[in-house]
Design a protein around this motif. Structure first.
Motif, PDB file in Angstrom:
ATOM      1  N   HIS A 149       0.802  -1.193   0.000  1.00 15.74           N
ATOM      2  CA  HIS A 149       0.000   0.000   0.000  1.00 15.74           C
ATOM      3  C   HIS A 149       0.847   1.260   0.000  1.00 15.74           C
ATOM      4  O   HIS A 149       0.409   2.329  -0.370  1.00 15.74           O
ATOM      5  N   GLY A 195     -11.036  -7.535   2.599  1.00 12.49           N
ATOM      6  CA  GLY A 195     -11.203  -6.154   3.041  1.00 12.49           C
ATOM      7  C   GLY A 195      -9.881  -5.420   3.157  1.00 12.49           C
ATOM      8  O   GLY A 195      -9.774  -4.228   2.829  1.00 12.49           O
ATOM      9  N   GLU A 198      -8.843  -4.462  -0.411  1.00 10.65           N
ATOM     10  CA  GLU A 198      -9.734  -3.442  -0.991  1.00 10.65           C
ATOM     11  C   GLU A 198      -9.432  -2.065  -0.398  1.00 10.65           C
ATOM     12  O   GLU A 198      -9.505  -1.054  -1.090  1.00 10.65           O
ATOM     13  N   ARG A 199      -9.086  -2.017   0.871  1.00  8.14           N
ATOM     14  CA  ARG A 199      -8.856  -0.731   1.537  1.00  8.14           C
ATOM     15  C   ARG A 199      -7.445  -0.208   1.324  1.00  8.14           C
ATOM     16  O   ARG A 199      -7.228   1.001   1.183  1.00  8.14           O
ATOM     17  N   CYS A 247     -10.081  -2.099  -6.102  1.00 12.75           N
ATOM     18  CA  CYS A 247      -9.614  -1.731  -4.761  1.00 12.75           C
ATOM     19  C   CYS A 247      -9.203  -0.257  -4.745  1.00 12.75           C
ATOM     20  O   CYS A 247      -9.097   0.386  -5.788  1.00 12.75           O
ATOM     21  N   GLY A 248      -8.976   0.266  -3.548  1.00 14.73           N
ATOM     22  CA  GLY A 248      -8.464   1.622  -3.411  1.00 14.73           C
ATOM     23  C   GLY A 248      -9.313   2.649  -4.133  1.00 14.73           C
ATOM     24  O   GLY A 248     -10.512   2.769  -3.896  1.00 14.73           O
ATOM     25  N   ARG A 254     -17.036   4.306  -1.840  1.00 17.75           N
ATOM     26  CA  ARG A 254     -17.298   3.536  -0.624  1.00 17.75           C
ATOM     27  C   ARG A 254     -16.661   4.188   0.592  1.00 17.75           C
ATOM     28  O   ARG A 254     -17.236   4.242   1.670  1.00 17.75           O
ATOM     29  N   PHE A 255     -15.453   4.734   0.399  1.00 14.68           N
ATOM     30  CA  PHE A 255     -14.711   5.268   1.540  1.00 14.68           C
ATOM     31  C   PHE A 255     -15.153   6.691   1.898  1.00 14.68           C
ATOM     32  O   PHE A 255     -14.796   7.209   2.939  1.00 14.68           O
TER      33      PHE A 255
END
Ligand SMILES: [Fe+2]
Ligand SMILES: [Fe+2]
Length: 258
Positions: A149, A195, A198-199, A247-248, A254-255
């Protein structure tokens, strides 16, 4: 802890001159701190440590390493990126080993915030080249893992053991008591990792780029800093899943709660 799971130290690869060792798990590490995995590469009696971890694990990891090699024979410490669960023990490790630290040059000036650090012992990976050759001739390759990340992240491929240490990539967190050492059934492992990826992974674009690069290396195992070690069919299962994962920034709404 799962009765089926033996979470003590394991030799993942061994030949006459060279071995790749998982240093086991600390049953207490899940209590209030992320569970982490540490690894030791031994080559002709000299050692390399991979993401040896933060201050609260230091005593356990020192004991685990010392069962295999004296600390004064640790030549290199690889940090996949700058996070505290990876590198906050740096001042302690520099104190008990003669090792040089290998990390992305993006982070070298941040490391002194974890304690007193001799900059002469920090080797930015970009200046170290594509990898290092060990005494037996085995090579450790630095594999770009940027934005997965951390914006400055590397994996490390042991070309002799055919094991890729992937840092946070492939990682995840087990429910307490559900830990296993290896991933043998990839679909069953998905709830542990989905999860997290994805984050934390910046986007499918960067994930796919890494998966293409890693697929060409043909690793027999992928050993992450969290979760469990991929082997057999789960290696390809993981790479296929990750290369297709949204993802991201793909999931940005979503975030933001949209
Ligand atoms: Fe991280
Ligand atoms: Fe991590």
């Amino acid at each position: 802890m799962n009765d089926e799971a033996d979470l003590t130290s394991r030799v993942l690869y061994e030949d006459g001159d060279h071995s790749f060792i998982w240093l086991g798990a600390d049953a207490r590490s899940g209590k209030g701190a992320v569970q982490t995995l540490q690894y030791l590469i031994l080559d002709k009696g000299r050692g390399w440590l991979l993401d040896p971890g933060g201050v609260h694990l230091f005593a356990r990891v020192v004991a685990a390493v010392s069962r295999h090699v004296p600390l004064d024979r640790i030549d290199g410490i690889f940090f996949s990126h700058q996070d505290p669960d990876v590198s906050s023990g740096i001042a302690l490790w520099l104190g008990v080993t003669p090792a040089r630290i290998y990390i992305s040059g993006l982070w070298t000036r941040f490391l002194p915030h974890f304690g007193i650090v001799d900059p002469g012992r920090i080797q930015p990976i970009e200046e170290a080249g594509k990898g290092v050759r060990l005494g037996s001739g085995a090579e450790l390759s630095f594999v770009p893992t940027h934005y997965m990340h951390s914006p400055g992240a590397f994996s490390l491929y042991d070309t002799r053991a055919k094991i890729l240490f992937s840092g946070d990539v492939g990682g995840g967190f087990f429910p307490e008591g559900g830990e296993t050492a290896f991933v043998d059934d990839f679909p069953a492992h998905l709830p542990v990792i989905q999860g997290f990826h994805e984050r934390l992974i910046a986007s499918n674009f960067v994930a796919r780029r890494w998966c293409d690069l890693v697929s060409r290396l043909k690793p027999e195992m992928i050993a992450p800093q969290h979760g469990a070690i991929y082997r057999g069919a789960s290696v390809q299962g993981f790479l296929s899943w990750l290369s297709a994962l949204k993802c991201g920034t793909d999931l940005l709404d979503r975030f933001y709660g949209a």
